[in-house]
Motif scaffolding. Structure first.
Motif, short mmCIF file in Angstrom:
data_model
loop_
_atom_site.label_atom_id
_atom_site.label_comp_id
_atom_site.label_asym_id
_atom_site.label_seq_id
_atom_site.Cartn_x
_atom_site.Cartn_y
_atom_site.Cartn_z
N THR A 144 10.94 0.41 -21.31
CA THR A 144 11.13 1.01 -19.99
C THR A 144 10.84 2.28 -19.85
N GLU A 145 10.59 2.97 -21.02
CA GLU A 145 10.11 4.47 -21.03
C GLU A 145 9.52 4.72 -22.37
N ILE A 146 8.64 5.58 -22.53
CA ILE A 146 8.23 5.97 -23.97
C ILE A 146 9.02 7.18 -24.63
N PRO A 147 9.65 6.73 -25.85
CA PRO A 147 10.53 7.81 -26.13
C PRO A 147 9.86 8.96 -26.57
N LYS A 148 10.69 10.30 -26.56
CA LYS A 148 9.97 11.43 -26.84
C LYS A 148 9.57 11.61 -28.33
N LYS A 149 10.08 10.86 -29.28
CA LYS A 149 9.94 10.83 -30.52
C LYS A 149 8.71 10.42 -30.85
#
Length: 715
Positions: free
Chosen positions: A292-297
């Motif tokens: 649902t969203e791209i993780p920042k890592k």
């Protein structure tokens, strides 16, 4: 002659002798036409009836367990509900070795008492003979006059000189059992045999010592060491035992002989479509989640991913539920067998393309963004992209063998099996429901851990993480696993955002589609069965054996329990829905969940580039072009490959019967038997449906056809 006949009657002279006298004096007796003659005939008839024996056919089934047969003398008394009983009869066939292991013996019992219905039997043995121990499965008694059969399930070790009282069908909740003292005595004995231990800190509890009841009755199929040697000899692969590196990938594909068969991984290992297929239909099918969203890592950008999204903007792909992620963060800082080996901690993105296929679009081999931790893409140099997928699969394989396979099926269910035996009597209806699904579980765990998961054993030889990393990973996973989520398929799918009955979300997720059919069938079966015996919450609350079972499931491992999370109401059951969830989870895990993660092993692991559990060197730190030689340098040598081939081939064998076709029949209650028949009929329909579906699947997904799913974790 009248006085003679009267005297014979009064003396209860054997009827056969009376008949001989009647025959001898027949001409004289037959001429008696007076009322007095009729009286003589009446006396004769009455005496003949009084001396006539009732006859019963008795069938005894001895258990198929080690040392189950006996040389002792076995006796039986038959009782009806009115207090009548036969005399004690010794069960013995002249010049026949009765009561051998796994044998059905037939006997004839004659008695003056004619019982129309046999309400209960009284069964016992003495201590005679060199081998007097005896495990009896059941006794069937048929009245020869009425031809009515009565069944007495036993499934116990019969102690010497103790008179067991077993009622017809012997299916009672503990509060209703007429022989509570006998029941409690049996449970006390069983608790002595089934005790918990925690072999490694942090791991699930297991049985302290394997009871005789759990030993394999025969050996060959489960003797992994012997089978390995035989397979190598038969397949003429002795050259691989000398070790050495591979000359080329094509050379590797030529080692598979008829004894093994060519694994599917040979043909599909470099294909992105099959790499995506592995995430949803291979052994590690339950890690993928809706993104649902791209993780920042994860070091990706919209621009970086754009070439792989078929012209769609990234935000629209996410909104359309076509982007998925696997994050193996649980592998972070996992120890390996020594400092020469590495286990990646990958994150990967997958996209459902216009053909409905799941394909990889980005792989980052470690968790945090860094210059030496690039995001690998399908447009990278071919062998560089292949190498990234191989290292990803090594992390995936580490999770699979440690958690999806060993931890979340074999080990968790062994603790449940111990709690089951310690708390549920053989007379309990829920014992009869679960018993077929624990067959050989403790035995295969004991043998497998001794050979495979031991210092310098198979895991240490063939996996980068070795047993040190495996045990650490199991301990981490056990802190996360919940029966009401991970053990409950629909809830697990919802947690990962992939629950869908129409296939619109993540099409081609055949594991999900087929497993849901089986989960629902099992739940339907369990629901009918639970409702048959529990007609009110009070019935559940008063069942102290069930409550003790629930308590031990949730009791911490340090306090001598299983320490499971997510058991409803902390194991204090008061609603049928709670029981349905727990018992559905147990049966599903022992059958469907284990089958789906165990039986594809040879097809995946046997060809190392496809799904390596061991790799040499270090993962690539940049996108420099690599060669086939670089790929070969990372692969395990020939000897290690042969070890992987043989063990995964053995583990992929099916050793027991199909789901619903039980090796041992515990259920005899007619209403419960009808529920079993309905379960089998539903499984048959599911099998036909899956076969029809596979006509249009490419490749086919056959692991969850009910015909090939075993009842238990038996390999």
């Amino acid at each position: 002659m009248l006085s003679i006949a009267t005297s014979l009657v009064r003396l209860q002279f054997p009827s056969c002798h009376v008949k001989q006298l009647l025959n001898h004096f027949g001409p004289q007796w037959s001429c008696l036409q007076s009322p007095r003659g009729s009286y003589l005939c009446w006396i004769s008839r009455q005496y003949t009836m009084a001396g006539k024996s009732a006859q019963y056919k008795v069938v005894v089934k001895t258990g198929d367990k080690k040392r189950a047969g006996t040389d002792a003398n076995v006796k039986i008394i038959l009782h009806d509900a009115k207090g009548q009983q036969t005399k004690a009869a010794k069960l013995d066939n002249f010049l026949r070795d009765d009561f051998e292991r796994g044998q059905r013996d037939k006997f004839t019992v004659k008695d003056a008492v004619d019982l129309s219905e046999i309400h209960q039997i009284e069964l016992w043995r003495d201590g005679a003979g060199l081998y007097s121990d005896w495990f009896c499965d059941y006794v069937e008694v048929t009245n020869s006059r009425t031809n009515q059969e009565f069944v007495f399930p036993i499934y116990r070790w019969i102690r010497p000189e103790y008179h067991y009282l077993i009622q017809h069908l012997d299916t009672f909740l503990p509060q209703n059992d007429p022989h509570k003292n006998q029941r409690n005595m049996d449970l006390e004995d069983i608790r002595e045999k089934y005790q918990y231990t925690q072999r490694v800190p942090g791991l699930p509890c297991q049985v302290k010592a394997i009871p005789d009841d759990e030993q394999f009755s025969f050996d060959y199929k489960w003797n992994i060491a012997k089978r390995k040697l035989k397979m190598i000899a038969d397949s003429k692969l002795q050259l691989l035992t000398q070790g050495g590196k591979w000359e080329g990938i094509q050379h590797l594909t030529k080692v598979f002989t008829n004894a093994f068969g060519e694994p599917l991984g040979c043909k599909r290992w470099s294909n992105d479509i099959f790499f995506g297929w592995q995430r949803i239909n291979s052994m590690n099918h339950s890690l993928i989640k809706l993104c649902t969203e791209i993780p920042k890592k994860l070091g990706v950008t919209d621009i970086m991913l754009q070439p792989f999204l078929e012209g769609w903007p990234l935000h629209q792909v996410i909104e359309a539920k076509r982007l998925f992620i696997v994050d193996l963060e649980i592998l972070q800082d996992l120890p390996c067998k020594n400092e020469d080996f590495i286990c990646p901690v990958p994150i990967a993105l997958f996209f459902v393309n216009g053909d409905g296929r799941l394909v990889p679009i980005a792989i980052q081999l470690f968790q945090q963004k860094a210059n030496d931790n690039p995001v690998f893409l399908p447009t990278d140099p071919p062998y560089t992209w292949m190498m990234a997928k191989m290292w990803y699969n090594l992390g995936d394989a580490s999770y699979h063998q440690s958690l999806t396979h060993l931890g979340y099926t074999h080990l968790i269910m062994e603790g449940v099996c111990v709690a089951f035996h310690r708390n549920l009597s053989q007379s309990h209806p829920l014992f009869k429901l679960l018993a077929p699904h624990f067959l050989y579980l403790i035995a295969i765990n004991t043998r497998g851990l001794e050979l495979l998961v031991a210092p310098n054993g198979w895991v240490d030889k063939t996996m980068n993480i070795g047993i040190k990393g495996m045990f650490e990973l199991i301990a981490r996973g056990l802190k996360e696993w919940r029966m009401d989520v991970h053990g409950t398929l629909p809830e697990d799918l919802k947690r990962r955002g992939v629950y869908c009955l129409n296939g619109k979300i993540l099409p081609g997720y055949y594991f999900r589609d087929d497993a849901l059919l089986l989960y629902d069938a099992i739940k339907n079966y369990v629901t009918k069965y639970i409702n048959l015996y529990y007609d009110s919450p009070e019935t559940i609350e008063k069942d102290w054996e069930l409550q003790n079972f629930g308590r031990e499931l949730t009791l911490s491992r340090e306090e001598g329990g299983c320490g499971l999370l997510g058991v409803p109401f902390d194991g204090k059951f008061d609603k049928p829905e709670q029981l349905i969830m727990v018992f559905t989870c147990i049966i599903y895990t022992c059958s469907v969940a284990h089958a789906s993660t165990n039986f594809p092993q040879y097809d995946e692991y046997a060809f190392p580039p496809n799904y390596p559990a061991s790799m040499n060197g270090v993962p690539p730190k940049d996108k420099s072009p690599l060669t086939e030689e670089d790929i070969l340098m990372t692969l395990p040598d020939k000897k290690t490959t042969l070890d992987v081939m043989t063990v995964t081939k053995i583990l992929s064998d099916r050793g027991t019967k199909s789901l619903g076709d039980f090796e041992v029949q515990y259920i005899f209650d007619p209403d419960a038997k009808q529920i079993v028949q309905e379960f089998r009929a539903e499984l048959k329909e599911i099998s036909m449906k899956i076969k029809r579906s596979n006509e249009h699947r490419n490749p086919k997904y056959e692991w969850l056809d009910p015909e090939v799913v075993p009842n238990s974790i038996s390999i």
